[in-house]
Write an enzyme that holds these catalytic residues in place. Structure first.
Site, PDB file in Angstrom:
ATOM      1  CB  SER A   1      -1.327  -0.096   1.189  1.00 52.46           C
ATOM      2  OG  SER A   1      -0.185   0.060   2.716  1.00 52.46           O
ATOM      3  CE  LYS A   2       0.857   8.432  -1.570  1.00 50.81           C
ATOM      4  NZ  LYS A   2       2.071   8.760  -0.822  1.00 50.81           N
ATOM      5  NE  ARG A   3      -1.432   4.332   7.369  1.00 54.61           N
ATOM      6  CZ  ARG A   3      -2.513   4.415   7.746  1.00 54.61           C
ATOM      7  NH1 ARG A   3      -2.479   3.156   8.464  1.00 54.61           N
ATOM      8  NH2 ARG A   3      -3.208   5.189   7.293  1.00 54.61           N
TER       9      ARG A   3
END
Length: 488
Positions: free
Chosen positions: A258-260
């Site tokens: 994910s981006k996180r």
């Protein structure tokens, strides 16, 4: 064979999306089929203005061409879902007429009330389905007159699929084999939203049917949505395409990339970021192809054409695959070094000219040839500032440790010998240095270290003699004088 890549312009193209596009492209080219690009832009709340152009630019940069789609056209257009609303409404009306869908007038407050009322430890996520639809405000619980009256006065409504309980929803996945779900676990999904636009589920299957898509290749995250799609195909009497759900791309520490997670680990997530960082497109494509697929030959470096010749879905694995940024860096170095110095110089020249005014394309090409085995990215060459300008500082720790009392004197002697040489070649530079080392009775490092430090300001670097040839006689002697004056 007809395959499609159908991204949503809700953000810049994700690296996982590029892998999905690549696998679709490889399968289509392998079997002489058509590769369709379709923009699924019905989610207006998350729409990003320049995201569609980013998708087009990223695919072009990666060398993935499509046969039908925006800016190309085709017999099944338009290829933006926002231009196909009438068709989705037509299919939704057909489903209502068949008794396979219904109109629901529930407000968001009523739906929230349903969830609050029915939430329990045994049922933590109540759904709008066969167990609850009879408690809600829809064309099943209302009379036909009341339903017609509400529609006539413009009440907001959605269209929901009528999911019958007790049905086995099964399909053969090209990657995962036989997959089965129970319809009891599927909610009465919304097909048409209150703004009149279709949801992903309806638009997706209508477009795949109308565009005669034979194979749907997409990420594993869509696997849970597939029973909804199968039920829609069944309700309309259409044949579903062959499904293939690709394994997840995982972060190095586990979990979906994910981006996180990616931000925490310094991994770019959008294709644009890889473009901006200077990755070779062929390297990124080669790396992504092997992130879930194994050609079965042990070969790692493959051209796009070589991938096409051997690609098959039965060699795509089911297990998630960790993203290895160091492995990608290795791929990038291999592809960069396979290019000619002249080609690299042309691509990086604007940046080099900005950072080092006055540099010529010819000199830059020669500098790249010298440094090629040390470059991870083409732009790395501009960071080797000592190739373009005299060093202003000298690495303190190395100077303190290895610059001796006689270092300046040795540089002066070597500089004097350079003045008298007419041949400026690697062989003559080496012969002069070794001759002087022998004559002075010193270790070779006693001269090589201060010489390298004088030329670069650093204790290490490219081949010393080749660098001297590149810099030229005047520059070398100027730097030797400067270092002797500064450090002695």
């Amino acid at each position: 064979m007809r395959v499609r890549f159908a991204p949503s312009p809700t953000g810049y193209l994700h690296i996982g999306g590029l892998r999905t596009a690549l696998y679709n492209y490889l399968l289509a080219r392998r079997h002489g089929g058509a590769f369709v690009l379709r923009i699924e832009d019905t989610d207006q709340t998350r729409f990003v203005e320049d995201a569609e152009q980013d998708i087009l630019d990223s695919l072009a940069w990666a060398g993935i061409s499509y046969d039908e789609g925006p800016q190309v056209g085709g017999a099944f257009g338009p290829y933006q879902q926002s231009a196909r609303s009438d068709r989705y409404k037509e299919v939704a009306d057909e489903l209502i007429a068949l008794g396979k869908a219904y109109v629901a007038f529930d407000t968001s407050e009523e739906i929230d009330g349903l969830k609050t009322r029915l939430t329990s430890p045994e049922n933590p996520n109540p759904r709008y389905d066969f167990t609850t639809r009879s408690q809600m405000t829809n064309s099943i619980t209302l009379s036909s007159d009341e339903t017609a009256s509400r529609l006539a006065r413009g009440d907001e409504y959605v269209v929901r699929l009528l999911v019958e309980p007790g049905k086995d929803v099964s399909f053969q996945d090209a990657v995962r084999g036989q997959v089965s779900f129970e319809s009891n676990a599927v909610d009465d999904q919304v097909l048409i939203k209150s703004d009149g636009l279709p949801t992903y589920h309806l638009a997706n299957i209508v477009d795949d049917h109308d565009m005669q898509i034979t194979h749907v290749i997409r990420g594993e995250e869509w696997l849970s949505s597939t029973p909804k799609h199968i039920l829609l195909y069944d309700a309309l009497g259409w044949t579903a395409p062959q499904m293939a759900h690709l394994p997840l791309i995982l972060s190095p520490t586990g979990g979906k990339l994910s981006k996180r997670n990616a931000d925490k680990e310094g991994i770019p997530v959008s294709v644009l970021q890889y473009r901006q960082k200077g990755y070779e497109p062929d390297a990124l494509i080669n790396f992504l192809a092997l992130l879930g697929w194994n050609p079965g030959t042990g070969q790692e470096l493959m051209t796009l054409e070589e991938m096409v010749s051997v690609f098959s879905l039965d060699r795509v694995g089911q297990a998630g695959v960790q993203f290895d940024l160091q492995k990608l860096a290795w791929f990038n170095e291999q592809y960069l070094r396979s290019r000619s110095p002249g080609s690299i110089a042309e691509s990086v020249y604007p940046l080099a000219a900005e950072r080092h005014p006055g540099v010529s394309l010819e000199y830059l090409s020669s500098a790249i040839l010298l440094m090629l085995e040390r470059l991870s990215f083409a732009s790395d060459i501009v960071e080797a500032t000592y190739l373009f300008q005299d060093p202003d500082v000298y690495e303190e720790k190395s100077v303190a440790k290895r610059w001796k009392a006689n270092s300046g004197q040795l540089l002066t002697l070597y500089s004097d010998k350079l003045k008298s040489t007419s041949a400026w070649t690697t062989e003559s530079m080496e012969a002069l240095l070794k001759g002087m080392v022998e004559h002075e009775g010193i270790g070779i490092g006693e001269l090589m270290f201060p010489l390298r430090m004088a030329l670069t300001g650093l204790p290490s670097g490219p081949d010393l003699y080749a660098m001297m040839v590149l810099l030229g006689k005047e520059t070398v002697q100027r730097r030797l004088v400067k270092a002797t004056t500064t450090l002695s």
